[in-house]
Design a protein around this motif. Structure first.
Motif, short mmCIF file in Angstrom:
data_model
loop_
_atom_site.label_atom_id
_atom_site.label_comp_id
_atom_site.label_asym_id
_atom_site.label_seq_id
_atom_site.Cartn_x
_atom_site.Cartn_y
_atom_site.Cartn_z
N TRP A 10 25.73 25.79 28.45
CA TRP A 10 25.45 26.84 29.53
C TRP A 10 24.95 27.82 29.11
O TRP A 10 23.87 28.68 29.87
N ARG A 11 25.23 28.48 27.99
CA ARG A 11 24.83 29.85 27.57
C ARG A 11 23.27 29.71 27.31
O ARG A 11 22.55 30.47 27.69
N ASP A 14 21.48 29.17 30.46
CA ASP A 14 21.28 30.71 31.24
C ASP A 14 20.18 31.70 30.59
O ASP A 14 19.41 32.08 31.08
N ALA A 19 20.73 32.60 34.95
CA ALA A 19 22.07 31.92 35.41
C ALA A 19 21.62 31.25 36.88
O ALA A 19 22.05 30.07 36.95
N ALA A 22 19.27 28.12 36.39
CA ALA A 22 19.92 27.21 35.46
C ALA A 22 20.99 26.42 36.56
O ALA A 22 20.92 24.94 36.36
#
Length: 66
Positions: A10-11, A14, A19, A22
């Motif tokens: 997820w990093r 993003d 964010a 995504a």
């Protein structure tokens, strides 16, 4: 690239897409490489590394962050 944990996945999402986008992409865009959306694939237990590779292939971007 070694094991990709969900937090790392997820990093990266993003960082690549922002964010908000995504999250939208994960919910709505079906990746041909995994035959599901990102959210569906992860929920079904597909390895985050495999999903990340499918994202990179679909959007023609390197899997490594710079």
């Amino acid at each position: 690239m070694g094991v990709v944990r969900l937090t790392e996945f997820w990093r990266r999402m993003d960082e690549r897409f922002g964010a908000g986008y995504a999250a939208s992409l994960a919910a709505d865009y079906r990746l041909p490489g995994v035959g599901a959306t990102i959210d569906e694939a992860l929920a079904a237990g597909v390895d985050a590394k495999e999903v990340w590779r499918a994202v990179c292939a679909e959007f023609d971007m390197p899997s490594q962050l710079r």
